[in-house]
Design a protein around this motif. Structure first.
Motif, PDB file in Angstrom:
ATOM      1  N   SER A  73       0.734  -1.196  -0.008  1.00  0.00           N
ATOM      2  CA  SER A  73      -0.024   0.076   0.068  1.00  0.00           C
ATOM      3  C   SER A  73       0.896   1.344   0.112  1.00  0.00           C
ATOM      4  N   GLY A  75      -0.984   4.334   0.014  1.00  0.00           N
ATOM      5  CA  GLY A  75      -2.212   5.222   0.334  1.00  0.00           C
ATOM      6  C   GLY A  75      -2.936   5.641  -0.620  1.00  0.00           C
ATOM      7  N   VAL A  78      -6.926   7.782  -0.325  1.00  0.00           N
ATOM      8  CA  VAL A  78      -7.088   8.377   0.905  1.00  0.00           C
ATOM      9  C   VAL A  78      -6.713   9.645   1.181  1.00  0.00           C
ATOM     10  N   SER A  79      -7.388  10.520   1.744  1.00  0.00           N
ATOM     11  CA  SER A  79      -7.319  11.870   2.164  1.00  0.00           C
ATOM     12  C   SER A  79      -6.855  12.136   3.369  1.00  0.00           C
ATOM     13  N   ALA A 136      -0.993   9.336  -1.215  1.00  0.00           N
ATOM     14  CA  ALA A 136      -1.966   9.888  -0.402  1.00  0.00           C
ATOM     15  C   ALA A 136      -2.385  11.244  -0.923  1.00  0.00           C
ATOM     16  N   ASP A 168     -10.291  11.299   5.436  1.00  0.00           N
ATOM     17  CA  ASP A 168     -10.163  10.041   6.073  1.00  0.00           C
ATOM     18  C   ASP A 168      -9.418   9.808   7.495  1.00  0.00           C
ATOM     19  N   ALA A 282      -3.086   5.946   6.776  1.00  0.00           N
ATOM     20  CA  ALA A 282      -3.502   5.956   5.417  1.00  0.00           C
ATOM     21  C   ALA A 282      -3.224   5.022   4.595  1.00  0.00           C
ATOM     22  N   ARG A 285      -6.085   2.437   5.675  1.00  0.00           N
ATOM     23  CA  ARG A 285      -7.164   2.914   4.974  1.00  0.00           C
ATOM     24  C   ARG A 285      -7.343   2.519   3.483  1.00  0.00           C
ATOM     25  N   SER A 286      -6.062   2.561   2.802  1.00  0.00           N
ATOM     26  CA  SER A 286      -6.156   2.150   1.563  1.00  0.00           C
ATOM     27  C   SER A 286      -6.028   0.777   1.196  1.00  0.00           C
ATOM     28  N   PRO A 289     -10.089  -0.706   2.915  1.00  0.00           N
ATOM     29  CA  PRO A 289     -11.147   0.307   2.798  1.00  0.00           C
ATOM     30  C   PRO A 289     -12.423  -0.096   3.657  1.00  0.00           C
TER      31      PRO A 289
END
Length: 387
Positions: A73, A75, A78-79, A136, A168, A282, A285-286, A289
């Motif tokens: 990953s 990111g 993802v914000s 990200a 996020d 991040a 979360r990426s 999800p």
């Protein structure tokens, strides 16, 4: 000796014109980098120095196993909101991936840009620097005065605005007071919008002219409070105190971009450790999800390196087993009644008699096996009495 003297003179000359102190990068390269300021004095101009270029990788790249986790990953999608002095997209490592609320796209100080670089600075040929989540995006949100002046109300408002804007992950430049009404309201909005808030557990530095200050206020319970550590795993001597921390992460002698140009700066403090952790969030979360903000927080803690204070492990957080869901509550039921055992006394007596009979039969057969051969050999005559 002449070379060393020349180097010292150059460093001294730079120190006279730079807005922050010079510090050596902790990556072993020996490159003297300017120190990114936290705030500017009233008579100080906006940070305009372009920093120093260096191809060396910061110590955090190896310490956090970033090259390994990037295989899983980086990111994407993802914000991450950086609530602080603002974020400039002038550095190439951030160009095209920064959006801003209000005037937060202008960073007079440079601290917010440095934090954003730690979160999401892109990789580039010829440089060892990169943020934790280089794919990200960054949302710049004003959380201080334009010169970096602390403003607790604006910081809380920035968290709320970032959550409502769809961030996020949210990281802030100063500790949040979990007892403050505005902070509690902002955290409620973040929870409603499923945004993970990552905060520094301590101030970045002591107030000017003081040798010691009260510990930072205790962070909100749902925020992830992060404490800074250095290359050796400990905090610098005299580092600001804290009340509660959930996690530790690299935050001393870090390398990142400034608000102008593509040179690098150095900085230290728990807000920078929080930015590094926000980058790790991040990544999670990426890659996952479907996880909620609360589950990402739990995952970062559950997969951390064990210790007195758990230490951030981005690779473990991304690749490890997700936190298990809570087991369903069992329905109420009548007490279990054990069956009454049947009366087996008669069967036991019969078993004892059969066992005894079988034993007697065996003994009788054994005796006959001895007596009969002897009787036959003597033709059944009695033996002689002993003399």
């Amino acid at each position: 000796m002449r070379r060393r003297t020349t180097l010292l003179l150059c460093v001294s000359a730079l120190a006279a014109v730079l807005p922050g102190p010079l510090a050596h990068a902790a990556d072993g390269g020996g490159v003297a980098l300017p120190g990114i300021p936290e705030r500017l004095a009233a008579d100080q101009k906006c940070t305009s120095h372009k920093g120093r270029t260096t191809p060396d990788a910061p110590w955090t790249r190896q310490a956090l196993s970033l090259d390994q986790v990037w295989r899983l990953s980086q990111g994407r999608g993802v914000s991450v909101a950086v609530v602080g002095t603002g974020v400039s997209d002038s550095p190439a490592v951030l160009a095209g991936r920064v959006s801003a609320l209000g005037d937060a796209g202008h960073d007079c100080v440079g601290r917010g840009t440095f934090q954003a670089g730690l979160v999401a600075g892109a990789t580039a040929p010829g440089q060892g620097f990169s943020g934790v989540a280089p794919q990200a995006t960054v949302l710049a949100v004003r959380g201080t005065g334009t010169r970096g002046e602390p403003d607790a109300g604006r910081l809380a408002a920035g968290v709320r605005e970032a959550a409502e804007a769809g961030a996020d992950v949210i990281t802030v430049t100063a500790p949040l007071d979990g007892a403050d009404k505005a902070v509690r309201a902002a955290m409620a909005v973040a929870a409603r919008e499923d945004a993970l808030v990552v905060v520094p557990a301590a101030a970045d530095s002591l107030p000017s002219g003081t040798a010691e200050a009260p510990p930072a206020p205790e962070a909100p319970a749902t925020a992830l409070a992060v404490l800074d550590t250095g290359p050796q795993g400990g905090r610098p001597d005299g580092a600001p105190r804290h009340r509660r921390a959930d996690l530790s992460a690299p935050g001393d002698a870090l390398v990142g971009p400034g608000p102008v140009g593509d040179g690098k700066w150095t900085g230290s403090g728990s807000s920078l450790a929080a930015a590094v952790t926000a980058g790790a969030a991040a990544l999670v979360r990426s890659y996952h999800p479907d996880l909620t903000a609360a589950q990402v927080r739990a995952r970062l803690l559950d997969t951390a390196y064990p210790g007195d204070l758990p230490a951030l492990d981005p690779y473990g957080a991304v690749s490890g087993v997700a936190p298990a869901a809570a087991p369903p509550r069992a329905a109420a039921a009548d007490p279990v009644r054990l069956p009454v055992p049947p009366d087996t006394s008669g069967a036991r007596v019969t078993a004892y008699l059969v066992t005894a009979g079988a034993g007697g039969t065996i003994l009788l057969v054994a005796a006959l096996a001895v007596v009969l051969p002897r009787g036959r050999s003597r033709r059944w005559r009695p033996g002689r009495p002993a003399q």
